[in-house]
Design a protein around this motif. Structure first.
Motif, PDB file in Angstrom:
ATOM      1  N   GLU A 226      10.522 -12.534 -31.391  1.00  0.00           N
ATOM      2  CA  GLU A 226      10.581 -12.203 -30.140  1.00  0.00           C
ATOM      3  C   GLU A 226      11.475 -13.252 -29.314  1.00  0.00           C
ATOM      4  N   GLU A 227      11.568 -14.532 -29.841  1.00  0.00           N
ATOM      5  CA  GLU A 227      12.323 -15.507 -29.237  1.00  0.00           C
ATOM      6  C   GLU A 227      13.666 -15.307 -29.887  1.00  0.00           C
TER       7      GLU A 227
ATOM      8  N   ASP B  25      14.713 -12.335 -27.710  1.00  0.00           N
ATOM      9  CA  ASP B  25      14.429 -12.435 -26.273  1.00  0.00           C
ATOM     10  C   ASP B  25      13.689 -11.132 -25.618  1.00  0.00           C
ATOM     11  N   VAL B  26      12.715 -10.648 -26.400  1.00  0.00           N
ATOM     12  CA  VAL B  26      12.073  -9.651 -26.129  1.00  0.00           C
ATOM     13  C   VAL B  26      10.524  -9.822 -26.069  1.00  0.00           C
ATOM     14  N   ASP B  27       9.977  -9.763 -25.150  1.00  0.00           N
ATOM     15  CA  ASP B  27       8.427  -9.908 -24.870  1.00  0.00           C
ATOM     16  C   ASP B  27       7.716  -9.130 -25.947  1.00  0.00           C
ATOM     17  N   LYS B  28       6.686  -9.651 -26.654  1.00  0.00           N
ATOM     18  CA  LYS B  28       6.157  -9.046 -27.666  1.00  0.00           C
ATOM     19  C   LYS B  28       5.280  -7.643 -27.331  1.00  0.00           C
ATOM     20  N   SER B  29       5.049  -7.990 -25.959  1.00  0.00           N
ATOM     21  CA  SER B  29       4.089  -6.481 -25.401  1.00  0.00           C
ATOM     22  C   SER B  29       5.006  -5.281 -25.887  1.00  0.00           C
TER      23      SER B  29
ATOM     24  N   GLU C 295      -1.866 -13.114 -17.603  1.00  0.00           N
ATOM     25  CA  GLU C 295      -0.819 -12.817 -18.578  1.00  0.00           C
ATOM     26  C   GLU C 295      -0.906 -11.453 -19.091  1.00  0.00           C
TER      27      GLU C 295
ATOM     28  N   ASN D  27       1.255  -9.539 -20.238  1.00  0.00           N
ATOM     29  CA  ASN D  27       2.022  -9.337 -21.377  1.00  0.00           C
ATOM     30  C   ASN D  27       0.955  -9.253 -22.492  1.00  0.00           C
ATOM     31  N   THR D  28       0.127 -10.364 -22.421  1.00  0.00           N
ATOM     32  CA  THR D  28      -1.016 -10.650 -23.657  1.00  0.00           C
ATOM     33  C   THR D  28      -1.916  -9.309 -23.384  1.00  0.00           C
TER      34      THR D  28
ATOM     35  N   PHE E 161      -0.082  -6.572 -24.942  1.00  0.00           N
ATOM     36  CA  PHE E 161       0.320  -6.618 -26.458  1.00  0.00           C
ATOM     37  C   PHE E 161      -0.927  -6.306 -27.268  1.00  0.00           C
TER      38      PHE E 161
ATOM     39  N   GLY F 107       5.795 -21.880 -26.708  1.00  0.00           N
ATOM     40  CA  GLY F 107       6.122 -21.438 -25.290  1.00  0.00           C
ATOM     41  C   GLY F 107       6.365 -22.465 -24.418  1.00  0.00           C
TER      42      GLY F 107
END
Length: 455
Positions: free
Chosen positions: A49-50, A53-57, A318, A320-321, A324, A416
């Motif tokens: 993801e880094e 540059d894409v959020d893992k969700s 969060e 996004n967590t 995910f 992060g």
């Protein structure tokens, strides 16, 4: 060791998954192959993801939603009973909801405590004591180990890594081992609590162990952690960080202590809800959310709307967590439904590797893949193993994620927070120390559960 290596290779392609009921086998069809391909590509993006540059969700949600839609289309095109897909989707949603709302309430409480200044006070107390880097290393580690069983390993790692970067912003000889120490402590501490990690919460919710059963993992968790922490402490400098005595002493806002008490009461309600009333644990957690909302109303009447707003705390969760976990659990459900995950179920049989060797290998797999989908697969598989081995897989899935920096939610969170400092390479430099602690934990489990039968 060779047996463990073999099972690891097998699991990478076919996470141990079995079922007591007859399943439709779609692995040789276009939908089966596509489902596996989409999952592999999606997980590659999640792991990098880094880089992208894409959020893992995002890839997790895409895989989870898209694969189930593909399965539904296949059933319609081939005149199969679509109700089977509908029922499986409902089962997946039910499993996800129990975890989702449990985490939602826990995160709301943590964000409320942050807003009320509880953790600012904690940071100041640590730095102002005049401790050396080595003492701060041990202090943050022990706090992480004993906070994680209550707050969960991800939240704990985020809080304590913030403390680290507050203490020191440049000295890598303190920050790197300190960050690893927090990740290992958070994962080890989460392994002996039903809600210290997503995996333990999943095991508890599935009825594989009562609340008190997980506490029997405490000796294995803490001894393994202490061994790793001791080895890491040898490279931590014994000097003192600079401290500005003119910094104002932070104060907790009115009502902070009451929210701490409500948080503890919420945990008690979750335990009673699951153990006594046979309700999902999230039911008690949602009851705790009601209490916090009532107290928020009381604070608003006494101090004004700006003093504390529970919805402001919720807005900082969060999400996004949570997304995910929704996506990845749905994706595992899809792999299970088409039949891919039944292929490796044989490795848990006594005439192959057996439960113990398989569960030890799960720890290495969880470091590579992530412990949540691995544990989800194993629980869905429901292999035939005794209570001691169910606790072993809980232990290895939890602490095994520490072996690689991105092997657990805690590790990803700290990476992060300490970008450019705590990295994959800096972690792997000390990975052998973590590996020693991992095998020590397993040895403690073996003596306690297999020899002494103390559980």
């Amino acid at each position: 060791m060779f047996k463990i290596f073999i099972i690891l290779i097998l699991c990478v392609f076919n996470v141990a998954y079995a079922t007591n009921t007859e399943q439709i086998n779609l692995v040789d069809t276009w939908v089966g192959i596509t489902t596996l391909g989409v999952f592999i590509v999606g997980y590659y993006v999640i792991a990098n993801e880094e880089k992208y540059d894409v959020d893992k969700s995002l890839p997790a949600l895409f895989v989870g939603i898209f694969t189930f839609l593909l399965i539904a289309v296949y059933f319609i095109l081939n005149g199969l009973d679509i109700k089977l897909v509908h029922e499986e989707a409902e089962n997946v949603i039910l499993e996800i909801a129990e975890i989702f709302f449990f985490l939602f309430v826990a995160m709301t409480y943590i964000e409320s405590l942050i807003y009320m200044g509880v953790f600012d006070k904690l940071k100041y107390n640590l730095v102002s004591k005049g401790f050396t880097y080595k003492k701060l290393f041990w202090a943050t580690g022990f706090i992480a180990f004993f906070l994680s069983p209550i707050a969960d390993n991800l939240t704990t790692a985020l809080i304590l890594s913030t403390v680290l970067i507050t203490i020191e912003k440049q000295k890598k000889e303190f920050l790197v081992p300190g960050a690893i120490n927090i990740v290992v402590a958070a994962n080890a501490g989460g392994a002996w609590s039903p809600f210290g990690d997503i995996t333990t919460l999943m095991v508890w919710s599935s009825g594989k162990g009562d609340f008190l059963d997980f506490i029997y993992l405490f000796p294995a968790s803490i001894v393994g952690y202490l061994i790793t922490a001791f080895l890491l402490s040898l490279v931590v400098p014994n000097t003192k960080p600079e401290f500005d005595a003119n910094i104002p002493i932070p104060k907790m806002k009115e009502g902070a202590k009451a929210i701490i008490i409500l948080g503890i009461l919420t945990i008690v309600m979750a335990v009673v809800s699951h153990q006594v009333l046979d309700f999902p644990a999230m039911w008690g957690m949602m009851g705790g959310l009601v209490l916090l909302k009532i107290y928020s109303y009381k604070l608003k009447k006494e101090y004004g709307s700006e003093h504390f707003d529970i919805f402001q705390s919720m807005s900082k969760i969060e999400n996004n967590t949570l997304m995910f976990f929704f996506g990845i659990l749905a994706a595992v459900g899809a792999l299970y439904f088409v039949g891919w995950l039944t292929l490796a179920s044989v490795i848990y049989e006594p005439n192959y590797l057996g439960a113990t060797y398989s569960n030890i290998a799960v720890g290495f797999l969880s470091a590579i893949v992530d412990n949540v989908p691995v544990m989800s697969a194993i629980l869905k598989a429901n292999p035939n193993m005794d209570h001691a081995n169910w606790l072993l897989v809980t232990l290895t899935a939890g602490i095994g994620g520490s072996l690689i920096s991105f092997g657990s939610a805690a590790g990803v969170g700290v990476m992060g927070k300490l970008k450019g400092i705590y990295t994959f390479n800096s972690h792997m430099k000390y990975a052998w120390m973590i590996l020693i602690g991992y095998f020590v934990s397993i040895a403690i489990w073996y003596v306690q559960f297999d020899i002494l039968k103390f559980y």
